[in-house]
Design an enzyme around this catalytic site. Structure first.
Site, PDB file in Angstrom:
ATOM      1  N   LYS A   1       0.809  -1.207   0.000  1.00 30.19           N
ATOM      2  CA  LYS A   1       0.000   0.000   0.000  1.00 30.19           C
ATOM      3  C   LYS A   1       0.846   1.262   0.000  1.00 30.19           C
ATOM      4  O   LYS A   1       0.390   2.332  -0.358  1.00 30.19           O
ATOM      5  CB  LYS A   1      -0.878   0.052   1.275  1.00 30.19           C
ATOM      6  CG  LYS A   1      -1.844  -1.066   1.421  1.00 30.19           C
ATOM      7  CD  LYS A   1      -2.637  -0.838   2.760  1.00 30.19           C
ATOM      8  CE  LYS A   1      -3.413  -2.061   3.124  1.00 30.19           C
ATOM      9  NZ  LYS A   1      -4.048  -1.887   4.466  1.00 30.19           N
TER      10      LYS A   1
ATOM     11  N   GLU B   1       7.744   2.710  -5.774  1.00 32.55           N
ATOM     12  CA  GLU B   1       7.809   2.140  -4.418  1.00 32.55           C
ATOM     13  C   GLU B   1       8.036   3.265  -3.413  1.00 32.55           C
ATOM     14  O   GLU B   1       8.661   4.284  -3.728  1.00 32.55           O
ATOM     15  CB  GLU B   1       8.961   1.122  -4.390  1.00 32.55           C
ATOM     16  CG  GLU B   1       9.353   0.562  -3.041  1.00 32.55           C
ATOM     17  CD  GLU B   1       8.312  -0.340  -2.390  1.00 32.55           C
ATOM     18  OE1 GLU B   1       7.139   0.065  -2.329  1.00 32.55           O
ATOM     19  OE2 GLU B   1       8.689  -1.426  -1.916  1.00 32.55           O
ATOM     20  N   ASP B   2       7.539   3.072  -2.195  1.00 31.17           N
ATOM     21  CA  ASP B   2       7.751   4.092  -1.170  1.00 31.17           C
ATOM     22  C   ASP B   2       9.205   4.142  -0.716  1.00 31.17           C
ATOM     23  O   ASP B   2       9.868   5.168  -0.772  1.00 31.17           O
ATOM     24  CB  ASP B   2       6.789   3.894   0.024  1.00 31.17           C
ATOM     25  CG  ASP B   2       6.780   2.462   0.575  1.00 31.17           C
ATOM     26  OD1 ASP B   2       7.582   1.625   0.110  1.00 31.17           O
ATOM     27  OD2 ASP B   2       5.971   2.193   1.488  1.00 31.17           O
TER      28      ASP B   2
ATOM     29  N   ASP C   1      14.518  -0.576   0.937  1.00 31.55           N
ATOM     30  CA  ASP C   1      15.191  -0.849   2.211  1.00 31.55           C
ATOM     31  C   ASP C   1      16.215  -1.965   1.952  1.00 31.55           C
ATOM     32  O   ASP C   1      17.305  -1.693   1.446  1.00 31.55           O
ATOM     33  CB  ASP C   1      14.110  -1.237   3.232  1.00 31.55           C
ATOM     34  CG  ASP C   1      14.619  -1.355   4.654  1.00 31.55           C
ATOM     35  OD1 ASP C   1      15.504  -0.592   5.034  1.00 31.55           O
ATOM     36  OD2 ASP C   1      14.119  -2.222   5.407  1.00 31.55           O
TER      37      ASP C   1
ATOM     38  N   LYS D   1      16.943   3.880   1.244  1.00 33.80           N
ATOM     39  CA  LYS D   1      17.766   3.601   2.434  1.00 33.80           C
ATOM     40  C   LYS D   1      18.917   2.714   1.976  1.00 33.80           C
ATOM     41  O   LYS D   1      18.987   1.525   2.308  1.00 33.80           O
ATOM     42  CB  LYS D   1      16.931   2.851   3.476  1.00 33.80           C
ATOM     43  CG  LYS D   1      15.952   3.708   4.254  1.00 33.80           C
ATOM     44  CD  LYS D   1      15.294   2.814   5.318  1.00 33.80           C
ATOM     45  CE  LYS D   1      14.433   3.599   6.272  1.00 33.80           C
ATOM     46  NZ  LYS D   1      13.678   2.673   7.171  1.00 33.80           N
TER      47      LYS D   1
ATOM     48  N   PHE E   1      12.995   4.777  11.400  1.00 33.91           N
ATOM     49  CA  PHE E   1      11.726   4.244  10.906  1.00 33.91           C
ATOM     50  C   PHE E   1      10.816   5.407  10.532  1.00 33.91           C
ATOM     51  O   PHE E   1      10.494   6.261  11.350  1.00 33.91           O
ATOM     52  CB  PHE E   1      11.050   3.328  11.929  1.00 33.91           C
ATOM     53  CG  PHE E   1       9.961   2.540  11.286  1.00 33.91           C
ATOM     54  CD1 PHE E   1      10.245   1.355  10.620  1.00 33.91           C
ATOM     55  CD2 PHE E   1       8.663   3.022  11.278  1.00 33.91           C
ATOM     56  CE1 PHE E   1       9.244   0.647   9.960  1.00 33.91           C
ATOM     57  CE2 PHE E   1       7.648   2.315  10.613  1.00 33.91           C
ATOM     58  CZ  PHE E   1       7.952   1.129   9.965  1.00 33.91           C
TER      59      PHE E   1
ATOM     60  N   ASP F   1       3.555   3.582   6.694  1.00 27.60           N
ATOM     61  CA  ASP F   1       2.818   3.292   7.918  1.00 27.60           C
ATOM     62  C   ASP F   1       3.685   2.665   8.996  1.00 27.60           C
ATOM     63  O   ASP F   1       4.772   2.156   8.741  1.00 27.60           O
ATOM     64  CB  ASP F   1       1.678   2.308   7.620  1.00 27.60           C
ATOM     65  CG  ASP F   1       2.184   0.877   7.462  1.00 27.60           C
ATOM     66  OD1 ASP F   1       3.100   0.667   6.657  1.00 27.60           O
ATOM     67  OD2 ASP F   1       1.677  -0.013   8.167  1.00 27.60           O
TER      68      ASP F   1
ATOM     69  N   ARG G   1      -0.351   6.788   7.625  1.00 30.29           N
ATOM     70  CA  ARG G   1      -0.226   6.886   6.162  1.00 30.29           C
ATOM     71  C   ARG G   1      -0.731   8.218   5.624  1.00 30.29           C
ATOM     72  O   ARG G   1      -0.290   8.697   4.581  1.00 30.29           O
ATOM     73  CB  ARG G   1      -1.023   5.774   5.471  1.00 30.29           C
ATOM     74  CG  ARG G   1      -0.465   4.374   5.643  1.00 30.29           C
ATOM     75  CD  ARG G   1      -1.155   3.430   4.632  1.00 30.29           C
ATOM     76  NE  ARG G   1      -0.986   2.029   4.956  1.00 30.29           N
ATOM     77  CZ  ARG G   1       0.081   1.289   4.647  1.00 30.29           C
ATOM     78  NH1 ARG G   1       1.076   1.827   3.989  1.00 30.29           N
ATOM     79  NH2 ARG G   1       0.139   0.012   4.980  1.00 30.29           N
TER      80      ARG G   1
END
Ligand code: IMP
Ligand code: MG
Length: 177
Positions: free
Chosen positions: A39, A95-96, A99, A127, A148, A155, A161
């Protein structure tokens, strides 16, 4: 939980305008299939596609891993597939956060295996220091070394969000005796 502003609304807006210009220049003939990874990428995708001025289509995909809701801890599986056939298409994976890189590594290989003509990755936040899989990120909004992050689609346990900017979640202050 306490949180600290990391990327402001205006910084996000400016950077997305730049990314949109760059992507439009790189694909002057359009024909892109912009694929948002659910999401987390839903807000980023919504703003990014409006900054791209060549023809494109939008679709969504979702991945999870056994025992975790992200791929970071194990094997990725697709929990929602594309509705568009990727064969012969130029895919822009949106993509957000990149990682460990497992999610993008999995999806890049999956889409290439289904005959995509090209797969380019665009992430809001890279990241890079946490990378475990060598994935090529073609477009990165911001580089954040650690912490984080929540907000702007990201989220923590499905909270935060909706925040319009990106924050780092901080551990609660210990109560003084
Ligand atoms: P990767 O497969 O390890 O690259 O996983 C990336 C996914 O982990 C992202 O799509 C996010 O959903 C999640 N993730 C990684 N770091 C954060 C964070 O700081 N905040 C929220 N989600 C994160
Ligand atoms: Mg995600």
């Amino acid at each position: 939980m306490q949180k600290k502003l990391v990327i402001s609304e205006s910084a996000i807006r400016r950077r997305i305008a730049e990314l949109g210009r760059q992507i439009s220049q790189d694909f002057p003939d359009g024909g892109l299939l912009a694929v948002g990874i659910l999401k987390g990428a839903f807000i980023f995708l919504a703003d990014l596609v409006r900054a791209i001025d060549v023809p494109l289509e939008v679709d969504f995909i979702r991945v999870a891993s056994y025992g975790d809701r992200t791929c970071s801890s194990g094997t990725c599986t697709m929990t929602k597939d594309l509705e568009t056939d990727p064969a012969g298409r130029h895919i822009l994976l949106i993509e957000d956060i990149a990682d460990t890189g497992r999610t993008l590594d999995f999806l890049t290989k999956e889409l290439a295996g289904r005959g995509a003509r090209s797969v380019h990755c665009c992430v809001l936040i890279d990241k890079a220091m946490r990378r475990e899989r060598a994935v090529s990120i073609n477009y990165a909004g911001f580089s954040v070394p650690s912490g984080f992050l929540v907000g702007y689609g990201l989220d923590h346990a499905e909270q935060y969000r909706h925040l319009p900017a990106v924050y780092e979640l901080l551990p609660d202050q210990q109560k003084q005796p």
